[in-house]
Write an enzyme that holds these catalytic residues in place. Structure first.
Site, short mmCIF file in Angstrom:
data_model
loop_
_atom_site.label_atom_id
_atom_site.label_comp_id
_atom_site.label_asym_id
_atom_site.label_seq_id
_atom_site.Cartn_x
_atom_site.Cartn_y
_atom_site.Cartn_z
N GLU A 320 0.53 -1.01 0.07
CA GLU A 320 -0.07 0.00 0.14
C GLU A 320 1.10 1.30 0.08
O GLU A 320 0.32 1.87 -0.64
CB GLU A 320 -0.86 -0.05 1.45
CG GLU A 320 -2.04 -1.08 1.29
CD GLU A 320 -2.48 -1.78 -0.43
OE1 GLU A 320 -2.94 -0.95 -0.67
OE2 GLU A 320 -2.77 -2.49 -0.47
N TYR A 405 -1.70 -8.32 -10.67
CA TYR A 405 -0.86 -8.73 -9.71
C TYR A 405 0.66 -9.17 -10.11
O TYR A 405 1.93 -8.44 -9.97
CB TYR A 405 -1.17 -8.68 -8.57
CG TYR A 405 -1.76 -7.53 -7.66
CD1 TYR A 405 -1.88 -7.40 -6.60
CD2 TYR A 405 -3.14 -8.30 -7.85
CE1 TYR A 405 -2.80 -6.68 -5.79
CE2 TYR A 405 -4.16 -7.30 -7.83
CZ TYR A 405 -3.79 -6.17 -6.20
OH TYR A 405 -5.08 -6.10 -5.65
#
EC number: 3.4.11.2
Length: 626
Positions: A320, A405
């Site tokens: 993040e 991803y």
């Protein structure tokens, strides 16, 4: 038709940008940047700033108030088109209060509706409205669903296009906007947002007992990053730039888990340029939060499932944080290019982990990601299929599991290995600088690569296979598999167990989450009840407090219709709402015929109120066989 329409928009883009004295963030108007998930026409008229003033009412589960939108429009623009989803709009005026004509179009089950406002020369419009209790971005939690069990909780989750259910704006990642907000909440609760705090940690106490909190984001962001939470929240600083918010009972455990965040910020800044957002705080939400983390600027939202006491899941924090560059700073213009957010960030996350914890720790994460990529490729197409899910650029939402991803990060790892780390790092740092606070497309990234890294080298172009990585199915033959010696040791134990060795010989003391996952995911899906009972008793799987371990064990148990694990499944699925951990359980149940389908339906009926609307919708589709 779309290409011709996009070309027409290109012709109008330059004059629109030239009108702005405030220099709003640019928009992309190339054909591949046309966002099919918005009703907006941003090259005709666009939102540059959102000002929110909202009252939070837990009794009715609604937000009530206004949104003040600054508009940048073509000289001849008659109207602006916004995205809304089931908002109860009572009035639309210009900045001086003069009523403007408006209408809400037909509802699309996925995209919501178009709110069209006749501008009549207005450069600012004010929309007075009320959200609905079922707003897809909002989850209202009763006290019993929180850690403290005494006070209610509310949080938002905007990605990808859910914020139109509480903010009337142009809800597209390519239309960046600055914003400010005032939230009025019950007096015993605290509001936090993904922005700079202007009213302190406790807000302003009003005469009626409520509290008012004010926030400001002066950097243009994609609107899905506007986020807030309201609850019984406390704060603990972790360093000069960072700290953690959570319910009081979880505060110390969260602070312990995330103690290395300042080192991560330093590592990330050393790699790819300065952290440009001021603070990096974190909010640990209740277990119903649907994701591992959400990269809301200045306030990352995190699931409590990553708090395991051993810091083995702090890769989520690194992930993040990395989004502060890839995603928040440089954003995919449309959701067809989500890998530009998630693939870049997964690669960057791994580099942060290597810098802070060493090469072997990073190799462990990369090795597991390789496993996940191979599983997704096998499930969603592989080399012999042409489905968009196995491409990096494809249809919005067609991500093929976590390929955006894993395949995306492996693309960048291949570039690093092929051109050399020093050259690659210099390029990537300059890339973030060149495109800071701007949207990007796959075509734009490849053009930037060719101009600033390849620089006309045909041999290197051939070696890299750029277009195959971005647009073709399967995995190119220059992919790079990083292997972990730690996981290799687990593989040795796994091999012995799979050959019939006793579960008691596995010796899991000190295992990280990643070692557990390597072992449990490597067990063949077909097992006898006796073998599963032995495994559960020896390793305590049904009672594991590690959510990753419990989920992996329950997947195996479900695959074998192992009924002694059902109480553990019931407890877990009604407590944890993270999609990554519970969706596979429902998928597995539905693959087990009537036995599993019956369990899935009963479990979902009980658990649904504890899930975020987006997770509940996804599980509904699993049960419906879609």
């Amino acid at each position: 038709m779309r290409i011709l329409f996009a070309a027409a928009l290109m012709a109008t883009a330059a004059p629109l940008a030239a009108q702005s004295s405030a220099s709003p963030a640019p928009i992309l108007t190339t054909p591949e940047a046309l966002d099919v998930w918005t009703h907006a026409e941003p090259t005709v008229a666009r939102v540059t700033h959102v000002g929110l003033d909202l009252n939070v009412d837990f009794a009715s589960e609604t937000l009530t108030g206004s949104a003040k939108l600054d508009i940048l429009a073509q000289p001849d623009a008659k109207q602006i088109v916004l995205d809304v989803d089931d908002l109860d709009i009572s009035a639309v005026t210009d900045g001086s209060g003069k009523a403007l004509q408006w209408n809400v179009g037909a509802d699309d089950p996925e995209l919501g509706s178009a709110l069209t406002v006749q501008l009549d020369g207005a450069k600012q419009i004010i929309i007075t409205y009320r959200t609905q209790p079922g707003a897809t971005a909002l989850q209202w939690l009763p006290p019993e669903m929180t850690a403290g069990k005494k006070k209610p909780y509310l949080f938002s989750q905007g990605q990808p296009i859910n914020n139109r259910s509480w903010i009337p704006t142009q809800d597209s990642p390519g239309i960046r906007q600055t914003w400010d907000a005032t939230l009025t909440v019950p007096g015993d609760l605290v509001a936090v947002m993904s922005a700079e705090k202007l009213s302190g940690d406790k807000g302003e106490k009003l005469k009626d007992g409520r509290r008012r909190f004010r926030f400001r984001m002066d950097k243009p962001v994609p609107p899905y990053l506007i986020a807030f939470a309201v609850g019984d929240l406390k704060f603990k600083p972790l360093g000069p730039r960072s700290g953690v918010w959570t319910e009081p009972s979880m505060l110390d455990a969260a602070a312990h888990e995330f103690t290395d965040v300042e080192k991560m910020i330093d590592a990330a800044s050393d790699l790819y340029g300065p952290y440009r957002w001021g603070r990096y705080d974190m909010l640990v939400l209740p277990p119903s939060f649907p994701y591992g983390g959400m990269e809301n600027p200045m306030l990352t939202f995190l699931t409590p499932t990553i708090i395991t006491g051993d810091r083995s899941n702090t890769d989520v924090v690194a992930h993040e944080l990395a989004h502060s560059w890839s995603g928040n700073l440089v954003t995919n213009a449309t959701w067809s290019d989500s890998w530009l957010n998630e693939g870049f960030t997964t690669y960057f996350e791994n580099r942060i982990m290597e810098s802070v914890y060493g090469k072997e720790r990073a190799a462990m994460y990369a090795d597991l990601d390789w496993d996940g990529m191979k599983r997704d490729l096998a499930r969603y197409g592989g080399k012999t299929r042409t489905g968009a899910a196995t491409r990096l650029h494809g249809d919005p939402g067609a991500t093929g599991g976590q390929l955006d991803y894993f395949k995306g990060s492996n693309f960048l790892r291949m570039l690093e290995v092929t051109v050399g780390r020093e050259k690659w790092d210099a390029y990537l740092r300059s890339y973030f600088d060149r495109h800071a606070f701007q949207p990007q497309t796959t075509a734009g990234f490849l053009a930037d690569l060719r101009a600033n890294l390849l620089q006309g080298d045909p041999a290197l172009e051939l070696k890299l296979q750029l277009d195959r990585w971005a647009y073709a199915a399967g995995l190119p033959d220059n992919a790079v598999h990083i292997t972990s010696t730690t996981l290799a040791a687990v593989d040795t134990k796994l091999k012995a167990f799979n050959a019939g060795g006793p579960a008691s010989a596995v010796q899991t003391d000190g295992w990280s989450t990643q070692e557990w996952l390597r072992f449990l995911n490597g067990i063949p899906r077909k097992q006898t009840p006796q073998r599963l009972a032995e495994l559960d008793k020896a390793l305590g799987l049904s009672d594991s407090t590690n959510a990753y371990v419990r989920s992996a064990w329950l997947e195996l148990a479900i695959a074998n219709r192992y009924e002694p694990a059902l109480p553990s499944l019931q407890e877990f699925a009604t407590r944890v709402g993270r999609g990554l951990l519970i969706r596979p359980l429902y998928t597995g149940l539905m693959q087990q015929g009537d036995w599993g389908a019956d369990i899935a339906r009963k479990l979902f009926a009980e658990a649904r109120p504890t899930y975020h609307p987006t997770v509940a919708s996804g599980i509904e589709q699993i049960i419906a066989g879609k």
